[in-house]
Enzyme design. Structure first.
Site, PDB file in Angstrom:
ATOM      1  N   GLU A   1      69.157  35.706  80.818  1.00 49.49           N
ATOM      2  CA  GLU A   1      68.876  34.268  80.771  1.00 49.49           C
ATOM      3  C   GLU A   1      69.891  33.581  79.859  1.00 49.49           C
ATOM      4  OE1 GLU A   1      64.872  33.511  79.465  1.00 49.49           O
ATOM      5  OE2 GLU A   1      65.002  31.364  79.916  1.00 49.49           O
TER       6      GLU A   1
ATOM      7  N   ASN B   1      59.932  29.578  87.716  1.00 56.52           N
ATOM      8  CA  ASN B   1      59.598  30.646  86.772  1.00 56.52           C
ATOM      9  C   ASN B   1      58.406  30.203  85.933  1.00 56.52           C
ATOM     10  OD1 ASN B   1      60.277  32.977  84.773  1.00 56.52           O
ATOM     11  ND2 ASN B   1      60.240  31.143  83.477  1.00 56.52           N
ATOM     12  N   GLU B   2      57.450  31.077  85.801  1.00 54.47           N
ATOM     13  CA  GLU B   2      56.281  30.785  84.962  1.00 54.47           C
ATOM     14  C   GLU B   2      55.814  29.339  85.183  1.00 54.47           C
ATOM     15  OE1 GLU B   2      56.781  32.130  80.871  1.00 54.47           O
ATOM     16  OE2 GLU B   2      56.923  34.199  81.543  1.00 54.47           O
TER      17      GLU B   2
ATOM     18  N   TYR C   1      54.577  40.953  78.564  1.00 53.29           N
ATOM     19  CA  TYR C   1      55.285  41.400  77.365  1.00 53.29           C
ATOM     20  C   TYR C   1      54.310  42.095  76.427  1.00 53.29           C
ATOM     21  CZ  TYR C   1      59.346  38.524  78.594  1.00 53.29           C
ATOM     22  OH  TYR C   1      60.444  37.991  79.214  1.00 53.29           O
TER      23      TYR C   1
ATOM     24  N   GLU D   1      59.758  40.178  84.470  1.00 47.97           N
ATOM     25  CA  GLU D   1      59.930  40.132  83.007  1.00 47.97           C
ATOM     26  C   GLU D   1      58.953  41.122  82.413  1.00 47.97           C
ATOM     27  OE1 GLU D   1      60.130  36.300  81.045  1.00 47.97           O
ATOM     28  OE2 GLU D   1      61.088  35.403  82.819  1.00 47.97           O
TER      29      GLU D   1
ATOM     30  N   GLN E   1      65.478  41.552  77.811  1.00 50.54           N
ATOM     31  CA  GLN E   1      66.550  41.122  78.680  1.00 50.54           C
ATOM     32  C   GLN E   1      67.744  42.049  78.477  1.00 50.54           C
ATOM     33  OE1 GLN E   1      67.403  36.906  78.504  1.00 50.54           O
ATOM     34  NE2 GLN E   1      65.235  36.324  78.613  1.00 50.54           N
TER      35      GLN E   1
HETATM   36  O1  AHR Z   1      62.266  36.235  78.278  1.00 51.59           O
HETATM   37  C1  AHR Z   1      61.983  35.155  77.441  1.00 51.59           C
HETATM   38  C2  AHR Z   1      61.033  34.162  78.086  1.00 51.59           C
HETATM   39  O2  AHR Z   1      59.791  34.762  78.279  1.00 51.59           O
HETATM   40  C3  AHR Z   1      61.395  33.662  79.454  1.00 51.59           C
HETATM   41  O3  AHR Z   1      62.293  32.608  79.424  1.00 51.59           O
HETATM   42  C4  AHR Z   1      60.084  33.216  79.997  1.00 51.59           C
HETATM   43  O4  AHR Z   1      60.027  33.313  81.394  1.00 51.59           O
HETATM   44  C5  AHR Z   1      59.088  34.104  79.303  1.00 51.59           C
HETATM   45  O5  AHR Z   1      58.042  33.399  78.753  1.00 51.59           O
END
Ligand code: AHR
Length: 499
Positions: free
Chosen positions: A25, A172-173, A248, A304, A353
């Site tokens: 990103e 995205n999201e 995450y 992600e 990432q």
């Molecule tokens: O990877 C960092 C961020 O995490 C991304 O921009 C977003 O899609 C997610 O919340």
């Protein structure tokens, strides 16, 4: 001794190479400095891409790269990133540190990076603040091979031939940073935007990704599918080829997150416990998909995933720069084994990432670069790419601290086109070794090679000691007839190639 059986006569699914995908990103030093330094940089580069980074990424066979975001994707206007660099629009990267984005890395640079990496392109379109026209024209600019306004512009900018876009995401999201939409609203928007993602060459399909859920928001998955699932012909996927999922691991929680390097045994287990939750997420979102798509044409796209800690002291909080230890290596091994085991539904995954951001495989500092423990896990697992997952089962015992328990061992096995069996197995116990007796069904090996990554749970690579944690040949596999015996040290990941 843990009993482990692998039956090579029972193929279950293809482990698509995209499961080993990456995400880059416009965030912090992820692209700028980490990958792209510009042609005039003293750092050795080819067309602006760092040679050291490209070489290291090619070695792990990065199969697909998702770009330009992330939250950034929904405020990215692609026309700002084409044409003469000095004339490109400068904007504020509002999500990530409020820094000036000069758009010097744009569409042409992205495809140049994909060319150098020899990987597929996953372009994430702007469904949050962009228009249908932008999405439509970007597709025309990238993929149309004929005379049109966009192809004329592309040629003027130095590129006659179209590129290949393998995957395209609409937003995205969108439940959060991508517009705070309700699922029904997003799903309607998705139906409209995806209509204009034109497949100009039927031989070069563009697979479309619909924005899926945050973690365990099963309601989002239900509602989005209820609104925009459509089956046309049995072999066609209707409006979507993939539905995304983001997850995450924050060891301490979203607010505090926790240090990447300073953690105790309880936090170590909490991290692995949270990583192991990926299995439940894949199964539960998968079960909803099964109701609509029992033949599994629509892929779950975990675009992600990874650990997300408190940033390294002294670094910009908006840049999400973190170190990486053997704990992260185990998270990666655990997660990739989960994806392999669920390859019938998980079509792609992209670690967040690629360089200098969150759970990166590479870190850079000026002209220096180091490979993280996570990098070495991707190296050990790369032979699974496009191989057939086969049936396997290992005896495990629960280990942990308090409520934070995980199985001590995690594994997956696949057979590649040349008939080689590839096994990846990790010992998650930070203190005790594990002996494993493996029975192979359908294969009497004539040759076994193995590699091992191990270290104390805090072990990491630094710019002054770049190779403290690295994969080494593993000579400890005893092979008799169809039985393999080996002992994994504490906190370790092994790969075996068996012919
Ligand atoms: O990877 C960092 C961020 O995490 C991304 O921009 C977003 O899609 C997610 O919340």
């Amino acid at each position: 001794m843990a009993q482990y059986t692998i039956d090579v006569t029972k193929p279950l699914a293809t482990i698509h190479r995209e499961i080993y995908g990456h995400f880059a990103e416009h965030l912090g030093r992820g692209i700028y400095q980490g990958i792209f330094v510009g042609e005039n940089s003293p750092i050795p580069n080819v067309n602006g891409m760092r040679c050291d980074v490209v070489e290291a990424l090619r070695a792990i066979r990065v199969p697909v790269l998702r770009w330009p975001g992330g939250c950034f994707a929904d405020e990215y206007h692609w026309m700002d990133g084409i044409g003469a660099k000095e004339q490109r629009k400068r904007m504020i990267n509002t999500h990530w540190g409020g820094v000036v984005e000069d758009n010097s890395f744009g569409t042409h640079e992205f495809f140049e990076l994909c060319r150098q990496l020899d990987c597929m392109a996953y372009v994430n379109g702007n469904g949050g603040s962009g228009t249908v026209q932008e999405v439509s024209e970007w597709g025309e600019y990238m993929t149309f091979d004929g005379v049109s306004p966009m192809t004329g512009l592309r040629a003027k900018n130095g590129r006659e031939k179209p590129w290949r876009v393998d995957w395209f995401g609409v937003g995205n999201e969108n439940w959060g940073c991508g517009g705070n939409m309700n699922p029904e609203y997003y799903a309607e928007l998705y139906r409209r935007y995806q209509t204009y993602v034109r497949e100009y060459d039927k031989n070069l399909p563009i697979r479309k990704v619909c924005c899926g859920a945050n973690v365990d928001d099963y309601e989002w998955t239900e509602q989005v599918l209820a609104t925009c699932f459509r089956r046309t012909k049995p072999e066609q996927h209707g409006f979507m080829d993939g539905l995304s999922l983001h997850y995450y691991v924050h060891p301490e929680g979203w607010e505090v997150k926790g240090s990447a390097t300073d953690f105790d045994t309880e936090c170590f287990y909490r991290t692995l416990y949270k990583a192991n939750f990926m299995e439940e997420l894949v199964e539960k979102h998968g079960a909803i998909l099964d109701k609509y798509d029992p033949d599994k044409h629509i892929g779950l796209i975990v675009d992600e995933w990874g650990t997300w800690y408190t940033v390294e002291p002294g670094t910009n909080p908006g840049f999400l720069y973190q170190q990486n230890t053997m704990r992260d290596a185990l998270v990666a091994a655990l997660t990739l084994n989960i994806f392999n085991k669920h390859a019938a539904r998980v079509r792609m995954a992209n670690i967040a990432q690629m360089v200098n951001v969150l759970q990166s495989v590479l870190l850079t500092e000026g002209d220096k670069m180091i490979k993280t423990p996570t990098y070495h896990v991707f190296d050990l697992f790369k032979e699974h790419q496009d191989a057939q997952l086969v049936e396997s089962r290992i005896e495990t015992e629960a280990i942990g601290a308090g409520e934070w328990t995980v199985p001590d061992l995690t594994e997956s096995a696949s057979v590649s086109a040349d008939g080689t069996l590839h096994v990846t197995v990790a010992n998650l116990d930070p203190a005790r070794e594990r002996s494993i007796e493996t029975t192979l069904r359908g294969l009497v090996p004539t040759q076994v090679t193995a590699r091992l990554l191990s270290g104390e749970m805090h072990a990491m690579n630094t710019f002054s000691a770049p190779d403290g944690v690295t994969a080494v040949p593993f000579a400890g596999v005893d092979c008799r007839d169809n039985t393999l015996r080996f002992t994994l040290p504490p906190c370790s990941v092994a790969s075996l190639c068996i012919k």
